[in-house]
Write an enzyme that holds these catalytic residues in place. Structure first.
Site, PDB file in Angstrom:
ATOM      1  N   LYS A  75       0.813  -1.227   0.000  1.00 16.05           N
ATOM      2  CA  LYS A  75       0.000   0.000   0.000  1.00 16.05           C
ATOM      3  C   LYS A  75       0.843   1.272   0.000  1.00 16.05           C
ATOM      4  O   LYS A  75       0.449   2.275  -0.578  1.00 16.05           O
ATOM      5  CB  LYS A  75      -0.923   0.031   1.221  1.00 16.05           C
ATOM      6  CG  LYS A  75      -2.108  -0.912   1.121  1.00 16.05           C
ATOM      7  CD  LYS A  75      -3.060  -0.661   2.289  1.00 16.05           C
ATOM      8  CE  LYS A  75      -4.067  -1.770   2.417  1.00 16.05           C
ATOM      9  NZ  LYS A  75      -5.121  -1.483   3.383  1.00 16.05           N
ATOM     10  N   ASP A 115      -9.953   2.927   2.164  1.00 17.67           N
ATOM     11  CA  ASP A 115     -10.049   2.484   3.566  1.00 17.67           C
ATOM     12  C   ASP A 115     -10.630   3.606   4.424  1.00 17.67           C
ATOM     13  O   ASP A 115     -11.360   3.351   5.388  1.00 17.67           O
ATOM     14  CB  ASP A 115      -8.673   2.104   4.120  1.00 17.67           C
ATOM     15  CG  ASP A 115      -8.130   0.827   3.498  1.00 17.67           C
ATOM     16  OD1 ASP A 115      -8.940  -0.031   3.100  1.00 17.67           O
ATOM     17  OD2 ASP A 115      -6.899   0.694   3.404  1.00 17.67           O
TER      18      ASP A 115
END
Ligand code: ATR
Length: 267
Positions: free
Chosen positions: A65, A100
């Protein structure tokens, strides 16, 4: 047919394929969602190759990420969080998003939790903690970050508007908080463990646990016993996926179909 997928290492037990394929089926989008597990050193080649092959979009998970941030054009929120979990391959190259963050706010809002003007405590200052802290602050919460390693919480707090940070000795901030987010891995595959002693939990709290294995963690059980609103980690997983589907397709996501598919794979 469009190809979407997930890049991570490992990705073997991911629930994203059934969740996204349920969305394609419900909306009639002609697409498949597949998993890719490149070597740790091959992430740049993987993203360049995906772009060249015409892959429409990728989710990104551990451990990539942070690495993909410099391989894409990140939107401002992903840049501030320092992590990308969704890539949209457009005509001008790959654009990076962090869904997220929306997963956290949408999960709480869906349970009737008012974010603007609330006081939130985020436990954990890793990837999930960063996304939660920025998301809640942007939604109008005043955020306190409590982390086992206090320096990481303080560093994150200095980047998040209005936030404060400290060690686990600052968990007593929960007494006056409206929202508690567990963004640590404590409780994962460990139903007897909890990141927050039950004595801190109260009936005016909404508790979101990012852990979803098991779906009912000790933290959520004790929060329910204290009379708190509880939001399990599958909501966060679902709603980051919902946001990714919407970024990729421009359509409203079929949330119920995705939720049903996801929960049928969870115990
Ligand atoms: P993620 O990307 O899922 O957030 P991570 O970046 O590895 O994962 O972060 C894990 C978080 O859980 C960290 O905040 C970590 O605390 P440290 O920064 O002190 O390492 C926290 N964590 C992990 N195990 C923990 C434990 N047993 N007790 C308290 N916090 C824990």
């Amino acid at each position: 047919m469009q190809v979407y997928g997930l890049v991570g290492n490992p990705v073997g037990h991911s629930l994203s394929p059934p969740m996204h394929e349920a969305a394609y089926e419900a909306t009639g989008v002609d697409a498949r969602y597949v998993t890719f597990e490149p070597e740790l050193s091959a992430i740049e080649a993987a993203i360049t190759g995906a772009d060249a092959l015409g892959i429409a979009g990728l989710n990104v998970t551990i451990p990539f990420k942070q690495d993909v941030l410099e391989l894409v054009d990140p939107d401002p929120l992903a840049e501030r969080i320092g992590a990308v979990n969704t890539i949209d391959f457009g005509p001008d190259g790959p654009v990076g998003y962090n869904t997220d963050a929306a997963g956290v706010t949408r999960a709480l809002e869906r349970h009737g939790v008012e974010l603007d003007g609330s006081a939130a405590v985020v436990v954990g200052a890793g990837g999930a903690g960063r996304a939660a802290a920025f998301a809640l602050a942007d939604a109008g919460s005043s955020v306190h970050i409590a982390n086992r390693t206090p320096a990481k919480a303080e560093e994150l707090a200095s980047a998040v508007p209005g936030a404060t940070g400290g060690g686990l000795d600052t968990l007593d901030r929960i007494h006056d908080a409206d929202i508690l987010v567990n963004a640590t891995s404590v409780g994962m595959e460990a139903p007897d463990e909890t990141p927050v002693p039950a004595s801190y939990l109260h009936a005016d709290l909404a508790v979101l646990d990012a852990v979803y294995t098991p779906i009912e963690t000790r933290l959520l059980r004790e929060a329910a016993d204290a009379g708190a609103v509880t939001v399990d980690g599958a909501w966060m997983l679902l709603l980051q996926g919902v946001e990714a589907f919407e970024v990729w397709t421009g359509l409203d996501a079929p949330v119920e179909a995705m939720n049903t598919a996801l929960r049928s794979h969870l115990s």
